[in-house]
Write an enzyme that holds these catalytic residues in place. Structure first.
Site, PDB file in Angstrom:
ATOM      1  N   LYS A 143     -62.083  86.964  39.327  1.00  0.00           N
ATOM      2  CA  LYS A 143     -61.439  86.596  40.590  1.00  0.00           C
ATOM      3  C   LYS A 143     -61.880  87.564  41.697  1.00  0.00           C
ATOM      4  CE  LYS A 143     -57.802  83.886  41.869  1.00  0.00           C
ATOM      5  NZ  LYS A 143     -57.048  82.803  41.303  1.00  0.00           N
ATOM      6  N   LYS A 222     -70.543  75.726  30.210  1.00  0.00           N
ATOM      7  CA  LYS A 222     -69.275  75.637  29.477  1.00  0.00           C
ATOM      8  C   LYS A 222     -68.393  74.546  30.094  1.00  0.00           C
ATOM      9  CE  LYS A 222     -64.962  78.173  28.753  1.00  0.00           C
ATOM     10  NZ  LYS A 222     -63.880  77.675  29.503  1.00  0.00           N
ATOM     11  N   LYS A 225     -62.195  72.733  33.211  1.00  0.00           N
ATOM     12  CA  LYS A 225     -61.663  71.910  34.289  1.00  0.00           C
ATOM     13  C   LYS A 225     -61.999  72.503  35.658  1.00  0.00           C
ATOM     14  CE  LYS A 225     -57.007  73.622  33.353  1.00  0.00           C
ATOM     15  NZ  LYS A 225     -57.161  74.022  31.947  1.00  0.00           N
TER      16      LYS A 225
HETATM   17  P1  ADP Z   1     -60.378  75.464  31.110  1.00  0.00           P
HETATM   18  O1  ADP Z   1     -61.594  76.373  31.015  1.00  0.00           O
HETATM   19  O2  ADP Z   1     -60.782  74.030  31.197  1.00  0.00           O
HETATM   20  O3  ADP Z   1     -59.438  75.883  32.216  1.00  0.00           O
HETATM   21  P2  ADP Z   1     -58.358  76.604  29.379  1.00  0.00           P
HETATM   22  O4  ADP Z   1     -58.682  77.972  29.897  1.00  0.00           O
HETATM   23  O5  ADP Z   1     -57.077  75.979  29.772  1.00  0.00           O
HETATM   24  O6  ADP Z   1     -59.583  75.631  29.744  1.00  0.00           O
HETATM   25  O7  ADP Z   1     -58.468  76.658  27.784  1.00  0.00           O
HETATM   26  C1  ADP Z   1     -57.508  76.251  26.837  1.00  0.00           C
HETATM   27  C2  ADP Z   1     -58.056  76.533  25.429  1.00  0.00           C
HETATM   28  O8  ADP Z   1     -59.242  75.756  25.185  1.00  0.00           O
HETATM   29  C3  ADP Z   1     -58.453  77.998  25.226  1.00  0.00           C
HETATM   30  O9  ADP Z   1     -58.182  78.390  23.883  1.00  0.00           O
HETATM   31  C4  ADP Z   1     -59.928  77.977  25.490  1.00  0.00           C
HETATM   32  O10 ADP Z   1     -60.592  79.042  24.859  1.00  0.00           O
HETATM   33  C5  ADP Z   1     -60.354  76.624  24.908  1.00  0.00           C
HETATM   34  N1  ADP Z   1     -61.524  76.103  25.640  1.00  0.00           N
HETATM   35  C6  ADP Z   1     -61.582  75.741  26.937  1.00  0.00           C
HETATM   36  N2  ADP Z   1     -62.812  75.300  27.294  1.00  0.00           N
HETATM   37  C7  ADP Z   1     -63.563  75.400  26.156  1.00  0.00           C
HETATM   38  C8  ADP Z   1     -64.942  75.097  25.860  1.00  0.00           C
HETATM   39  N3  ADP Z   1     -65.761  74.594  26.769  1.00  0.00           N
HETATM   40  N4  ADP Z   1     -65.374  75.329  24.618  1.00  0.00           N
HETATM   41  C9  ADP Z   1     -64.550  75.828  23.664  1.00  0.00           C
HETATM   42  N5  ADP Z   1     -63.247  76.133  23.871  1.00  0.00           N
HETATM   43  C10 ADP Z   1     -62.747  75.918  25.107  1.00  0.00           C
END
Ligand code: ADP
Ligand code: TRP
Length: 343
Positions: A143, A222, A225
């Site tokens: 950030k 990766k 969202k």
């Molecule tokens: P985002 O990156 O979409 O905001 P979150 O941070 O809410 O996702 O992640 C929720 C869970 O899903 C966490 O345990 C995170 O490590 C896993 N996760 C999110 N994106 C991925 C990805 N592209 N590959 C593997 N695991 C993921």
């Protein structure tokens, strides 16, 4: 994976045989199984990266062990400032948990804010760790690197997450690779407390499936969202088709790399070798095949999700909060006595 510790202010480890409080009520046959905890922020629609990276293995592990899954609403408050949206998202995450197969009869499903011991314990940890230690957190550093202002909640986020886990005598925390550092922070918080006030907390370990640690998105980066490159987990067939057709392909070569990288999550390499050989260079056909495979996975979960009512969600959360609080209360009584806030 290297087991190197990230932090400079490591503390000595005090052996901790915290013992399981009887009220933890393990399911039959799971006495010696590790206890599991995971959380999800209610900050938007789930995507298949969340599913393959974290949820799928959580559901599989929960078949054999006791555990808790938490909707991290206070964590989401670090970024989300709309009450209506947060409220709606909390219910959506509960639906997601139920739809992917978390069984509320066996697993405690609860909302973080319903168990005030989480924020209470986080404060205790905040008073034990240093500012430079928290400054090493990726979420905070990212950030700041982007020139954005980080609120104090984002800064102390790792200590709230440490409290989430440490209140429940947890052994294993299944998460995606990006959460590894947060679980390390939880271990450090446990060690610091144990060292200062005596053996109290067990040190949890993360469980990351390396094969799916980073699920790629439609642009090959990766899936996240925040990058707008997702395939929604509970999308309609049209939404899935739209996302898959949008996967970036390189017109040189026979193999659409990014399509294959996602396809690998759904089929064996042997199956894919046959499929991709049969459709060499035909990207549209390969994308169609991927849509079929994703839809076949999602359709039953989507159907289950549609049958979950608002009343179901409320009742799951009510019961989950009660069960989680019984455990958190016991642990917090011990913590309060040890730090000296009880007479
Ligand atoms: P985002 O990156 O979409 O905001 P979150 O941070 O809410 O996702 O992640 C929720 C869970 O899903 C966490 O345990 C995170 O490590 C896993 N996760 C999110 N994106 C991925 C990805 N592209 N590959 C593997 N695991 C993921
Ligand atoms: N920080 C996690 C995420 O963004 C969510 C979370 C909060 C969590 N508390 C947790 C995950 C405890 C595992 C254990 O994905």
């Amino acid at each position: 994976m290297a087991k190197k510790r990230l932090f400079t202010d490591n503390v000595e480890r005090v052996p901790c045989d915290s013992g399981m409080p009887e009220s933890h009520g393990r399911a039959e046959g799971s006495e010696n199984k590790p206890r599991l905890f995971t959380g999800l922020q209610p900050s938007g629609q789930l995507h298949i990266g969340n599913y393959f990276g974290a949820l799928k293995q959580t559901v599989e592990l929960l078949q054999e062990t006791n555990g808790l899954v938490m909707v991290a609403d206070y964590h989401a408050l670090t970024s989300l400032k709309s009450a209506d949206e947060l409220r709606a998202n909390v219910a959506e995450v509960v639906r997601d948990f139920l739809a992917v197969g978390v069984d509320p009869a066996r697993t405690i499903i609860f909302q973080q804010s319903a168990v005030p011991e989480h924020t209470e314990l986080a404060w205790v940890f905040d008073c034990l760790v240093t500012v430079p230690f928290l400054m090493q957190a990726h979420a905070y550093k990212d950030k700041v690197a982007k020139g954005l202002e980080a609120n104090a909640g984002l800064f102390t986020y790792p200590m709230l997450m440490a409290a989430d886990i440490l209140l429940y005598e947890i052994d294993v925390v299944p998460v995606g690779a990006d959460q590894r550092q947060h679980v390390e922070y939880a271990r450090e918080a446990a060690a610091k407390f144990n060292n200062t006030f005596g053996a109290t907390f067990k040190e949890p370990r993360e469980k990351i499936l390396e094969s799916v640690a980073v699920v790629p998105g439609t642009d090959g980066k990766k899936m996240s969202k925040s990058y707008g490159n997702t395939i929604p987990l509970f999308g309609t067939r049209d939404e899935i088709t739209k996302a898959v057709m949008g996967i970036v392909t390189d017109s040189a070569g026979d193999m659409p790399e990014h399509v294959y990288a996602i396809h690998k999550l759904l089929r064996t390499e042997h199956e894919l070798a046959i499929l991709y050989a049969a459709h060499k260079g035909k990207y549209k056909a390969l994308k169609d095949a991927l849509v079929e495979d994703i839809d076949a996975l999602i359709a039953p979960m989507r159907q289950r999700r549609e049958s979950i009512t608002d009343a179901d969600v409320k009742s799951v959360l009510r019961e989950g909060a009660e069960r989680a609080r019984a455990q958190a209360d016991k642990k917090m009584r011990d913590v309060r006595a040890k730090v000296g806030v009880t007479l």
